[in-house]
Design a protein around this motif. Sequence first.
Motif, mmCIF file in Angstrom:
data_model
loop_
_atom_site.group_PDB
_atom_site.id
_atom_site.type_symbol
_atom_site.label_atom_id
_atom_site.label_comp_id
_atom_site.label_asym_id
_atom_site.label_seq_id
_atom_site.Cartn_x
_atom_site.Cartn_y
_atom_site.Cartn_z
ATOM 1 N N UNK A 47 -9.919 -14.345 -1.322
ATOM 2 C CA UNK A 47 -8.846 -14.291 -0.335
ATOM 3 C C UNK A 47 -7.687 -13.447 -0.855
ATOM 4 N N UNK A 48 -7.406 -13.570 -2.127
ATOM 5 C CA UNK A 48 -6.314 -12.780 -2.696
ATOM 6 C C UNK A 48 -6.623 -11.281 -2.640
ATOM 7 N N UNK A 49 -7.874 -10.946 -2.886
ATOM 8 C CA UNK A 49 -8.240 -9.531 -2.853
ATOM 9 C C UNK A 49 -8.179 -8.978 -1.441
ATOM 10 N N UNK A 50 -8.568 -9.830 -0.464
ATOM 11 C CA UNK A 50 -8.466 -9.368 0.925
ATOM 12 C C UNK A 50 -7.020 -9.075 1.275
ATOM 13 N N UNK A 51 -6.102 -9.942 0.844
ATOM 14 C CA UNK A 51 -4.694 -9.706 1.135
ATOM 15 C C UNK A 51 -4.188 -8.437 0.416
ATOM 16 N N UNK A 52 -4.681 -8.278 -0.814
ATOM 17 C CA UNK A 52 -4.285 -7.092 -1.587
ATOM 18 C C UNK A 52 -4.731 -5.810 -0.889
ATOM 19 N N UNK A 53 -5.958 -5.712 -0.448
ATOM 20 C CA UNK A 53 -6.453 -4.510 0.218
ATOM 21 C C UNK A 53 -5.707 -4.262 1.518
ATOM 22 N N UNK A 54 -5.348 -5.333 2.228
ATOM 23 C CA UNK A 54 -4.645 -5.168 3.493
ATOM 24 C C UNK A 54 -3.248 -4.592 3.247
ATOM 25 N N UNK A 55 -2.560 -5.093 2.202
ATOM 26 C CA UNK A 55 -1.224 -4.588 1.914
ATOM 27 C C UNK A 55 -1.272 -3.124 1.414
ATOM 28 N N UNK A 56 -2.303 -2.859 0.626
ATOM 29 C CA UNK A 56 -2.444 -1.481 0.096
ATOM 30 C C UNK A 56 -2.652 -0.478 1.217
ATOM 31 N N UNK A 57 -3.449 -0.820 2.164
ATOM 32 C CA UNK A 57 -3.715 0.061 3.285
ATOM 33 C C UNK A 57 -2.455 0.252 4.123
ATOM 34 N N UNK A 58 -1.679 -0.810 4.273
ATOM 35 C CA UNK A 58 -0.449 -0.690 5.056
ATOM 36 C C UNK A 58 0.551 0.221 4.361
ATOM 37 N N UNK A 59 0.644 0.136 3.016
ATOM 38 C CA UNK A 59 1.587 0.993 2.298
ATOM 39 C C UNK A 59 1.185 2.469 2.398
ATOM 40 N N UNK A 60 -0.075 2.725 2.271
ATOM 41 C CA UNK A 60 -0.534 4.125 2.373
ATOM 42 C C UNK A 60 -0.235 4.705 3.753
ATOM 43 N N UNK A 61 -0.458 3.941 4.766
ATOM 44 C CA UNK A 61 -0.175 4.433 6.127
ATOM 45 C C UNK A 61 1.302 4.711 6.299
ATOM 46 N N UNK A 62 2.136 3.873 5.697
ATOM 47 C CA UNK A 62 3.580 4.076 5.832
ATOM 48 C C UNK A 62 4.018 5.335 5.107
ATOM 49 N N UNK A 63 3.431 5.591 3.907
ATOM 50 C CA UNK A 63 3.829 6.787 3.155
ATOM 51 C C UNK A 63 3.379 8.054 3.868
ATOM 52 N N UNK A 64 2.224 8.039 4.430
ATOM 53 C CA UNK A 64 1.740 9.224 5.134
ATOM 54 C C UNK A 64 2.644 9.578 6.310
ATOM 55 N N UNK A 65 3.093 8.531 6.995
ATOM 56 C CA UNK A 65 3.941 8.791 8.163
ATOM 57 C C UNK A 65 5.312 9.314 7.754
ATOM 58 N N UNK A 66 5.803 8.895 6.559
ATOM 59 C CA UNK A 66 7.153 9.283 6.150
ATOM 60 C C UNK A 66 7.177 10.560 5.310
ATOM 61 N N UNK A 67 6.056 10.968 4.672
ATOM 62 C CA UNK A 67 6.050 12.133 3.753
ATOM 63 C C UNK A 67 6.148 13.434 4.543
ATOM 64 N N UNK A 68 6.899 14.459 3.995
ATOM 65 C CA UNK A 68 6.968 15.773 4.673
ATOM 66 C C UNK A 68 5.642 16.512 4.530
ATOM 67 N N UNK A 69 5.397 17.409 5.514
ATOM 68 C CA UNK A 69 4.140 18.132 5.492
ATOM 69 C C UNK A 69 4.177 19.230 4.422
ATOM 70 N N UNK A 70 3.105 19.328 3.641
ATOM 71 C CA UNK A 70 2.979 20.329 2.570
ATOM 72 C C UNK A 70 1.773 21.193 2.845
ATOM 73 N N UNK A 71 1.563 22.126 1.931
ATOM 74 C CA UNK A 71 0.437 23.027 2.072
ATOM 75 C C UNK A 71 -0.872 22.353 1.770
ATOM 76 N N UNK A 72 -0.762 21.183 1.144
ATOM 77 C CA UNK A 72 -2.019 20.483 0.816
ATOM 78 C C UNK A 72 -2.633 19.921 2.083
ATOM 79 N N UNK A 73 -3.785 19.435 1.871
ATOM 80 C CA UNK A 73 -4.509 18.864 3.010
ATOM 81 C C UNK A 73 -3.757 17.667 3.531
ATOM 82 N N UNK A 74 -3.757 17.486 4.867
ATOM 83 C CA UNK A 74 -3.043 16.346 5.438
ATOM 84 C C UNK A 74 -3.619 15.016 4.974
ATOM 85 N N UNK A 75 -2.698 14.081 4.719
ATOM 86 C CA UNK A 75 -3.110 12.741 4.242
ATOM 87 C C UNK A 75 -3.384 12.685 2.785
ATOM 88 N N UNK A 76 -3.225 13.802 2.030
ATOM 89 C CA UNK A 76 -3.515 13.753 0.598
ATOM 90 C C UNK A 76 -2.333 13.167 -0.140
#
Length: 657
Positions: free
Chosen positions: A20-49
């Motif tokens: 159960x702890x790992x499920x919560x951990x993966x859920x929070x990790x995925x939420x943080x990544x989505x938040x960073x992608x939405x807030x990060x400026x666009x660069x020459x690298x591939x999108x979402x990297x």
Amino acid sequence: MPETPVSDATGVKKCQAKTKAKVRYLRRKKARRSARKAAAPKTKDAPGSESPQEDEEEDVSDAQSMQDEDKGKETQEEVVDSHRKKKRKLSGKDEIGHEEHSIPQTENSSIPVDSKLPSQGSLPSFPEPSAPNAPSKSVLAMQGIDRALVHAEIVDPAAVLPISPLGVDEQTKLSERTRKRLLELGITELFAVQTSLLPFLISQSSGASSLYPTYSSPRDACVSAPTGSGKTLAYVLPIIEVLSSRIITRLRALVVLPTRDLVTQVRETFKAIGKGRGLKIGTVTGQHSFSHEQSQLVGESSTPLKGGTSKMDILICTPGRLMDHLNGTPNFTLQHLRFLVIDEADRLLAQSFHDWLAQVLVACDPRRHWGDNLPVSSPWNDSTLVPTYDSVSPALLQAYLGCRTDVGEVKESSCQKLLFSATYTRDPGKLASLGLRDPKYFIVQDQSEGQPAGSLDLTSERFTMPANLMEHMIICEPSVKPLMLLHLIHNRSIRNALVFTKSSESTSRLVRLIEFFQEASTECERVVLRAYSSDLSASERRNILEKFKAQDIHILVCSDLISRGLDISHVSHVVSYDAPVDIRKYVHRVGRTARAGRTGEAWTLVEEQEARYFKGMLREYSHLERIKRLKVTQKDTESLRPSYQIALQQLKEAYAR
């Protein structure tokens, strides 16, 4: 890939908790990544990297979070284990050798819940509550009762004593003159209540010439005897015997009765026994004007006297009229009373009459003034009263003068209270209100089975009936109850009878119905019957009674006005047209027949809806076995029905007018 279950030091499996702890951990990790992608400026690298540095920092942070979470789980399990050990220590059990039980836990609760209650072995055990044993009937019967009643003298109803005309009678203590008078009246023997009471009352006077006991106040007496057993003569004889020695006329005997008819009857008895003794006998019942009665009671004097005046030696009265004279007649006093007789005591004690008993007892008390409730210590405390010491009673004179005996006590009154009834009350409150002085009880009744000889059974109240009385009852429907009475009158030839109803209205209605029946019937013998109730005047009732005694009237239909005390020698039948609701009323009704050793029959007409209650009442007093049931069929009344229907129709038309 599923994780392998791992156990900690306490043996508790943690596989499910880590998953159960790992499920919560993966859920929070995925939420943080989505938040960073939405807030990060666009660069020459591939999108979402993401940069490698950021990923490394995130993995370290997530690993630290998982480690802290696992550490919290281990800490919680240690708390649970510590709590278990404390419980075992408090319950007195050793930790070794006992199986441990898993404790269910909620998701957000750190307080463990133990599924097993602590042992009760060390707690004290108490017995289950139980009701106490009920007291016996004898104990309940003794609650508040007069102790003198326990030692009552039980008198055999069959006991009689022949009257000897000559010599000294040591058994009854009656003088030769009194015995000769009884023989002249046709009285040749004394009944049970008289043989026991006469020696007790007469012997308390120290001598033939003494009105009052010399050394001590007389004892009071309470008498319970069946109707027709001679209670009236039991107090008339000693009063005549004791008062015959009087020289000055004073009111020394007061007899209180519930009805005017009884007053007239008792007066006749006093006059017959006391003929030639010079005793003055009077009555006050309200039949005459108040001023006329005053002139008969007291002498003419305009001056109020402390000793009072009296023209009567014996006064017979009803309680209401007695109160009128006690409060409204000057110089009327009870201070000289030697006898206070209360006949039909159970009825009189149940009726207040302006608290008559308390006022009479105050008037008889030598330490109290006859007109108020305050003690009198000096003859001069009331200047309007003349202290004529020659007319004041000895006990009251001692109280007036402030004298004391050697022991410093005021002399008590010599008034002796005598109570009589066929259904004497055992109510402790009513007995206490009488202020009885060392009372002696006389009870005339048969000895009950299993009861020691001479002892009174207090567990159940019993009433003694006349020995020669035959009792019957007829159970019928209400609509045919008048027909049952007609059956007794015409088919069984009942004459010289008293028929009791529940009210004056029922009395008059029943008489009219029987008269209509006799007019409609040509075959039945005509009987003469009259109504006798309180609706009639005193003179009308007196005339009807005289005709009934002369047997000019065959049947007297009456209310309970004459159910107590009235003595008519030739009454052979008593019919209770309306069944009595109280055993005492039944006793007094049937007691109008089978008096003084004669035979008689009693009939009770019981409606079907009343039968259960009536039988239960008789069974409670162990009297149901003595009453025989008479069954009257339709065939028995067939010849009466045509005239009965005509009489009913005529009665209906008469009351419809």
